[in-house]
Design an enzyme around this catalytic site. Structure first.
Site, PDB file in Angstrom:
ATOM      1  N   ASP A 179      -0.040   1.208   4.817  1.00 39.45           N
ATOM      2  CA  ASP A 179       0.151   2.189   3.068  1.00 39.45           C
ATOM      3  C   ASP A 179      -0.412   0.688   2.161  1.00 39.45           C
ATOM      4  O   ASP A 179      -0.122  -0.522   2.125  1.00 39.45           O
ATOM      5  CB  ASP A 179       1.725   2.245   3.520  1.00 39.45           C
ATOM      6  CG  ASP A 179       2.051   3.031   2.373  1.00 39.45           C
ATOM      7  OD1 ASP A 179       1.419   3.713   0.703  1.00 39.45           O
ATOM      8  OD2 ASP A 179       3.564   4.160   2.437  1.00 39.45           O
ATOM      9  N   TRP A 213      -2.982   5.742  -1.494  1.00 45.30           N
ATOM     10  CA  TRP A 213      -3.046   6.851  -2.966  1.00 45.30           C
ATOM     11  C   TRP A 213      -4.479   6.741  -3.228  1.00 45.30           C
ATOM     12  O   TRP A 213      -4.083   7.332  -5.040  1.00 45.30           O
ATOM     13  CB  TRP A 213      -1.985   6.319  -3.789  1.00 45.30           C
ATOM     14  CG  TRP A 213      -0.516   5.631  -2.832  1.00 45.30           C
ATOM     15  CD1 TRP A 213      -0.336   5.768  -1.862  1.00 45.30           C
ATOM     16  CD2 TRP A 213       0.125   4.354  -3.446  1.00 45.30           C
ATOM     17  NE1 TRP A 213       0.671   4.704  -1.375  1.00 45.30           N
ATOM     18  CE2 TRP A 213       0.712   3.776  -2.306  1.00 45.30           C
ATOM     19  CE3 TRP A 213      -0.050   3.389  -4.342  1.00 45.30           C
ATOM     20  CZ2 TRP A 213       2.371   2.816  -2.098  1.00 45.30           C
ATOM     21  CZ3 TRP A 213       1.033   2.562  -4.788  1.00 45.30           C
ATOM     22  CH2 TRP A 213       2.097   2.510  -3.453  1.00 45.30           C
ATOM     23  N   GLY A 214      -5.165   6.996  -3.237  1.00 49.45           N
ATOM     24  CA  GLY A 214      -6.246   7.351  -3.968  1.00 49.45           C
ATOM     25  C   GLY A 214      -6.340   7.048  -5.051  1.00 49.45           C
ATOM     26  O   GLY A 214      -7.467   6.573  -5.963  1.00 49.45           O
ATOM     27  N   GLU A 216      -7.938   3.233  -7.148  1.00 54.22           N
ATOM     28  CA  GLU A 216      -9.191   1.634  -7.153  1.00 54.22           C
ATOM     29  C   GLU A 216     -10.561   2.758  -6.624  1.00 54.22           C
ATOM     30  O   GLU A 216     -11.715   1.787  -5.429  1.00 54.22           O
ATOM     31  CB  GLU A 216      -9.233   1.055  -6.038  1.00 54.22           C
ATOM     32  CG  GLU A 216      -8.265  -0.066  -6.792  1.00 54.22           C
ATOM     33  CD  GLU A 216      -7.788  -1.539  -5.945  1.00 54.22           C
ATOM     34  OE1 GLU A 216      -9.026  -2.187  -5.724  1.00 54.22           O
ATOM     35  OE2 GLU A 216      -6.713  -1.486  -6.218  1.00 54.22           O
ATOM     36  N   ASP A 234       1.186  11.231  -2.672  1.00 53.98           N
ATOM     37  CA  ASP A 234       1.952  11.325  -1.618  1.00 53.98           C
ATOM     38  C   ASP A 234       2.343  12.456  -2.262  1.00 53.98           C
ATOM     39  O   ASP A 234       2.569  13.537  -3.365  1.00 53.98           O
ATOM     40  CB  ASP A 234       2.960  11.395  -1.732  1.00 53.98           C
ATOM     41  CG  ASP A 234       3.582   9.661  -0.984  1.00 53.98           C
ATOM     42  OD1 ASP A 234       4.048   9.257  -0.986  1.00 53.98           O
ATOM     43  OD2 ASP A 234       2.353   9.143  -1.100  1.00 53.98           O
TER      44      ASP A 234
END
Length: 548
Positions: A179, A213-214, A216, A234
């Site tokens: 994470d 979390w998508g 960069e 999420d």
């Protein structure tokens, strides 16, 4: 005239104390990225080379406890879930990983700096839990964080990568979900690469699932670092969340392949407010997008309908197809979507998805999905199992929020699936959508290459040239179906018509399928802003293009 943007995505609901912590962590991270990401995003890199650890040659399948249980994880839960998967048909259907999420450890490391499994939750430790899972022929996954603390406030692995990877390997862990909370603002690629190298050094094959979390533009570098990467924030068990994530993920097909997959987050099938129809849509779309299939519901108490959705062998076969192609959007109009996914052996999977609130008929053609050369095609309905034949039309009445899936056999399949900048050879510039607009009817031009999304084109299985992704996707289009030299070339919503189909020829020309004319830089101009049009093919350098 070409700018980058940053999107901050929402997180799934957590218990109140954890929700605040995780929300603040994401907000802090996003603030730092608002400075860093625009600089990184000015150029869109080509897809990275695959990790090459021999894992996830097809998208991983399994279970994760977070969606259904949050922090209420325990050894008994993991064991009972593994036993249920072993006996209810999920393991036989291909689900192999039983994954522990956050909150499995104590709040402090031991004196040697090692992570400590919570003895109340895991009395046999992670090693004992893994041994049980392995005894059933399944594999065990675990969770950690590329920051100083996990999202729930337990010790993170930032700065402890080698020690923690060695612990995971010694415990018999087969999968790591990593994470992105409390990340100190350090670049994600640096943090995730450190754990990649630590896992490799253990000598144990551990599937590496990136969960940043998508951010960069992870899809541009994730393949060289992990086996999959989250492309969004999420998911939550609602139709609106599923729809939003679908739109974000569907345009990233060029970055996926064997060993490296776009991950639109875990399945919510069987959870929350999702209806049976919506759950089948999620499962269909995730399979069509070659996404990891990680169930996130109470497996031991799952309903017959939930299990029948999760174990549909025909749909799973699309997800697990060895060709390893992610499906692409063929057309999208008024919330009626057509996706096509080439399959090994020449078949094509088609998903007809009705985003709207009313039943609607969705229609496409064999040619639009990249099928040619047959007088009749066989359609297998992947949910009902029924078979039919068609001379070319593919159509179904689709319920609100529903998806009909067909496997189309017969004829031959075309299209390259290549993605990149479309270089105008004569000018040394790139085919460009002016000002990054999404306005239908905008004529395309050439412009100095900069790697922007408005210069990134995909040649699909149905011979379209698409730009942008998700709900904003557009197709290169010959204006008003005209076929005369001088016809402007524009962007228009993808509709599967012949004026949106293009042949990329071996001599470097790009010819309109409908007109037979070539994509041409008007007058052989080389300046920024020179317009593109259709013109009689003549072999000139202003008609030569490369897609890379």
């Amino acid at each position: 005239m070409h700018t980058a943007t940053v999107t901050v995505r929402r997180l799934r609901p957590l218990p109140p104390l954890l929700s605040l912590r995780r929300t603040l962590a994401l907000a802090f991270s996003a603030l730092l990225l608002m400075v860093a990401v625009p600089l990184l995003s000015l150029g869109t890199a080509q897809p990275a080379a695959a990790l090459g650890n021999g894992l996830a040659l097809t998208p991983q399948m399994g279970f994760n406890d977070w969606n259904a249980y949050g922090c209420d994880v325990s050894e008994s839960l993991i064991k009972s879930t593994a036993q249920a998967m072993h006996t209810n048909g999920m393991q036989a259907a291909g689900y192999s990983y039983v994954n522990i999420d956050d909150c499995w450890m104590t709040h402090s490391r031991d004196s040697g700096g090692h992570l400590v499994p919570d003895p109340a939750k895991f009395p046999d430790g992670i090693k004992g839990t893994a041994d049980y899972v392995h005894s059933l022929g399944l594999k065990l996954g675990i969770y950690e964080d590329a920051g100083t603390e996990t999202c729930a406030g337990y010790p993170g692995s930032l700065g402890h990568e080698t020690t923690d990877a060695q612990s995971f390997a010694s415990w018999g862990v087969d999968y790591l979900k990593y994470d992105n909370c409390n990340n100190t603002g350090a670049p994600a690629r640096t943090r995730y690469t450190a754990m990649r190298d630590a896992l490799a050094a253990t000598g144990r094959p551990i599937l590496f699932s990136l969960c940043n979390w998508g951010q960069e533009n992870v899809w541009t570098w994730g393949a060289g670092v992990g086996n999959s990467w989250r492309t969004t924030g999420d998911i939550t068990p609602t139709y609106s969340s599923m729809l939003s994530i679908f739109h974000s993920n569907v345009g990233l097909a060029s970055y996926a392949g064997p060993g490296h997959w776009n991950d639109p987050d875990m399945l919510e099938v069987g959870n929350g407010s999702l209806t049976a129809t919506e759950s089948r849509s999620e499962f269909s779309l995730w399979a069509e997008m070659a996404a990891p299939l990680i169930a996130g519901t109470n497996i031991a108490s799952a309903s017959e309908d939930t299990l029948s959705t999760l174990t549909n062998s025909r749909v799973i076969a699309v997800d697990q197809d060895t060709l390893g192609k992610q499906g692409t959007m063929v057309s999208s109009s008024g919330g009626l979507d057509v996706l096509a996914k080439p399959l090994a052996g020449g078949d094509v999977s088609v998903a007809l998805f009705n985003e709207t609130d009313s039943t609607a008929t969705i229609t496409t053609t064999a040619a639009a999905i990249g099928k040619t050369g047959a007088s009749a095609y066989t359609l297998t309905d992947l949910w009902s199992g029924a078979s039919s034949t068609t001379s070319g039309t593919i159509s179904a009445s689709v319920p609100a929020h529903g998806t009909v899936m067909y496997r189309v056999a017969g004829g031959t399949s075309g299209g390259t699936g290549a993605t990149g900048e479309l270089h105008a050879v004569g000018a040394g510039k790139c085919l460009d959508v002016p000002n990054s607009t999404t306005t239908a009817g905008t004529q395309v031009e050439i412009w100095s290459c900069n790697g922007g999304a408005n210069q990134t084109w995909t040649h699909t299985a149905s011979d379209q040239l698409t730009v942008y992704s998700g709900s904003g996707q557009m197709c290169l289009d010959a204006y008003d179906n005209q076929t005369a030299p001088g016809t402007k070339v524009e962007i228009w919503p993808c509709n599967g018509q012949a004026n949106q189909q293009w042949s990329l020829n071996s001599n470097g020309t790009i010819a309109g399928v409908q007109s037979g004319l070539c994509l041409d830089v008007t007058g052989g101009a080389t300046a920024d802003g020179a317009l593109a049009e259709l013109w009689t093919c003549n072999g000139g350098s202003n008609q030569k293009w490369t897609l890379n």
